[in-house]
Design an enzyme around this catalytic site. Sequence first.
Site, PDB file in Angstrom:
ATOM      1  N   THR A  25       9.132   4.500   2.847  1.00 16.96           N
ATOM      2  CA  THR A  25       9.040   3.290   2.039  1.00 16.96           C
ATOM      3  C   THR A  25      10.403   2.976   1.433  1.00 16.96           C
ATOM      4  O   THR A  25      11.021   3.844   0.840  1.00 16.96           O
ATOM      5  CB  THR A  25       7.988   3.487   0.934  1.00 16.96           C
ATOM      6  OG1 THR A  25       6.698   3.543   1.558  1.00 16.96           O
ATOM      7  CG2 THR A  25       8.004   2.343  -0.055  1.00 16.96           C
ATOM      8  N   HIS A 178      -2.181   6.192   8.530  1.00 19.09           N
ATOM      9  CA  HIS A 178      -1.731   6.957   7.360  1.00 19.09           C
ATOM     10  C   HIS A 178      -2.943   7.598   6.691  1.00 19.09           C
ATOM     11  O   HIS A 178      -3.668   6.948   5.952  1.00 19.09           O
ATOM     12  CB  HIS A 178      -0.996   6.048   6.380  1.00 19.09           C
ATOM     13  CG  HIS A 178      -0.171   6.808   5.365  1.00 19.09           C
ATOM     14  ND1 HIS A 178      -0.296   8.155   5.126  1.00 19.09           N
ATOM     15  CD2 HIS A 178       0.815   6.371   4.526  1.00 19.09           C
ATOM     16  CE1 HIS A 178       0.547   8.529   4.181  1.00 19.09           C
ATOM     17  NE2 HIS A 178       1.244   7.469   3.804  1.00 19.09           N
ATOM     18  N   ASN A 181      -0.854  12.010   2.061  1.00 21.93           N
ATOM     19  CA  ASN A 181      -0.174  11.730   0.796  1.00 21.93           C
ATOM     20  C   ASN A 181      -1.009  11.101  -0.304  1.00 21.93           C
ATOM     21  O   ASN A 181      -0.506  10.328  -1.112  1.00 21.93           O
ATOM     22  CB  ASN A 181       1.080  10.875   1.054  1.00 21.93           C
ATOM     23  CG  ASN A 181       2.131  11.710   1.768  1.00 21.93           C
ATOM     24  OD1 ASN A 181       2.073  12.942   1.769  1.00 21.93           O
ATOM     25  ND2 ASN A 181       3.065  11.044   2.408  1.00 21.93           N
ATOM     26  N   TYR A 183      -3.343   8.860  -0.228  1.00 17.13           N
ATOM     27  CA  TYR A 183      -3.760   7.462  -0.110  1.00 17.13           C
ATOM     28  C   TYR A 183      -5.216   7.406   0.333  1.00 17.13           C
ATOM     29  O   TYR A 183      -5.895   8.434   0.414  1.00 17.13           O
ATOM     30  CB  TYR A 183      -2.793   6.696   0.792  1.00 17.13           C
ATOM     31  CG  TYR A 183      -1.413   6.643   0.179  1.00 17.13           C
ATOM     32  CD1 TYR A 183      -0.336   7.316   0.733  1.00 17.13           C
ATOM     33  CD2 TYR A 183      -1.199   5.965  -1.017  1.00 17.13           C
ATOM     34  CE1 TYR A 183       0.910   7.298   0.130  1.00 17.13           C
ATOM     35  CE2 TYR A 183       0.053   5.946  -1.628  1.00 17.13           C
ATOM     36  CZ  TYR A 183       1.094   6.619  -1.058  1.00 17.13           C
ATOM     37  OH  TYR A 183       2.334   6.615  -1.659  1.00 17.13           O
ATOM     38  N   ASN A 238       0.624  11.964  -5.298  1.00 14.76           N
ATOM     39  CA  ASN A 238      -0.289  10.973  -5.891  1.00 14.76           C
ATOM     40  C   ASN A 238      -1.550  11.607  -6.471  1.00 14.76           C
ATOM     41  O   ASN A 238      -2.653  11.033  -6.384  1.00 14.76           O
ATOM     42  CB  ASN A 238      -0.626   9.900  -4.855  1.00 14.76           C
ATOM     43  CG  ASN A 238       0.608   9.103  -4.457  1.00 14.76           C
ATOM     44  OD1 ASN A 238       1.269   8.520  -5.321  1.00 14.76           O
ATOM     45  ND2 ASN A 238       0.953   9.123  -3.182  1.00 14.76           N
TER      46      ASN A 238
END
Length: 373
Positions: A25, A178, A181, A183, A238
């Site tokens: 990102t 994805h 992480n 998400y 996260n």
Amino acid sequence: MTTLFDPMKIGDIDVANRLAMAPLTRNRSPKAVPNDLNVTYYEQRATAGLIITEGTPITHQGQGYADVPGLYLQQAIDGWKKVTDAVHAKGGKIVTQLWHVGRVSHVSLQPNGAAPVAPSAIPAGGKTYIINPDGTGEFVETSAPRALEASEIPGIVDDFRKAARAAMDAGFDGVEIHAANGYLIDQFLKTGANQRTDDYGGSVENRARFLLEVVDAVSGEIGAGRTGIRLSPTTPANGISDDDPQAIFDYVAAQLATRDLSFIHVIEGATGGDRSFQYEGTSFDYDAFKATYRNAGGKAGWMVNNGYDRDTAMQAVESGRADMVSFGRLFIANPDLVERLETGAALNDPDGSTFYGGGAKGYTDYPALDAAA
Ligand SMILES: C=C(C(=O)O)c1ccccc1
């Protein structure tokens, strides 16, 4: 003996070498539309065996950071087409990372200022990057999420499918789902974020259901041989955690093995950090995870990530422990990383102060070897 610099075929994708550019990102696509600076950035790195683009939200709801490129506006698809055309013109291969952030978002980034969505109403406890009305960017606490209704989940699965189709329309060679992480998909997988009591929570089968529905929808749309997936069994990114990662990921491995995917991309340890990190009271065995996948018939390229350098990457491939190695920060600072690692040339150091947001500085201005000569 196979080396890091040998070509291979991962599913339906032929790659010139076994170095992948990891998804990174960079927050340099205002209004979620890829621009000419993005074209230059990816074109400069086209000698990677495989470029995996930065996370690309499948919908507005799936967005969690300011100025990331999406796949849900025609303008964005047109912008990505310029990127893929430029990379292909240099002989490169490029897939895009299909991303839904789930709870890792902020109301200012959500449609109509709504709460972010998640498997359960449990805050991520992390930060996200927003752009204020005055144009200044800053990291802020993520907003409290709401739990998705079961009836909403098929629609999000279909959003992944539509985004995969849009990716192919934009000229990508495939996609990476994805699922890492912390998400949305990782939130469904892990007990720290998923405390549902319906068919999407509780048992490993139920917590993996959403992931497998997304994999099947995307593979059905564009072909399993052009579908990869990113997993992070033990990352704390996260605010995510799990009580028994070996149980859920061994189940996921056995299930993915039957789906003829292009590649399995595994972040080892804490994303961008301690490779030995384990969730409290657990001990995850990455070799056993891969063995479960291969013993169940899985043939996808096995890609590893997190802090690899020239020696450890070469050793991982030459030993057969991995088929490919992805590099993040090294690709940020070295557009010609493949040549540098193959020749043992010196490496540029990445400047962390320019990783997120901004313009050409720290993005497209890192010198290649021939420029430095
Ligand atoms: C997409 C990301 C990930 O997968 O961790 C990300 C997002 C924001 C900053 C760094 C990384």
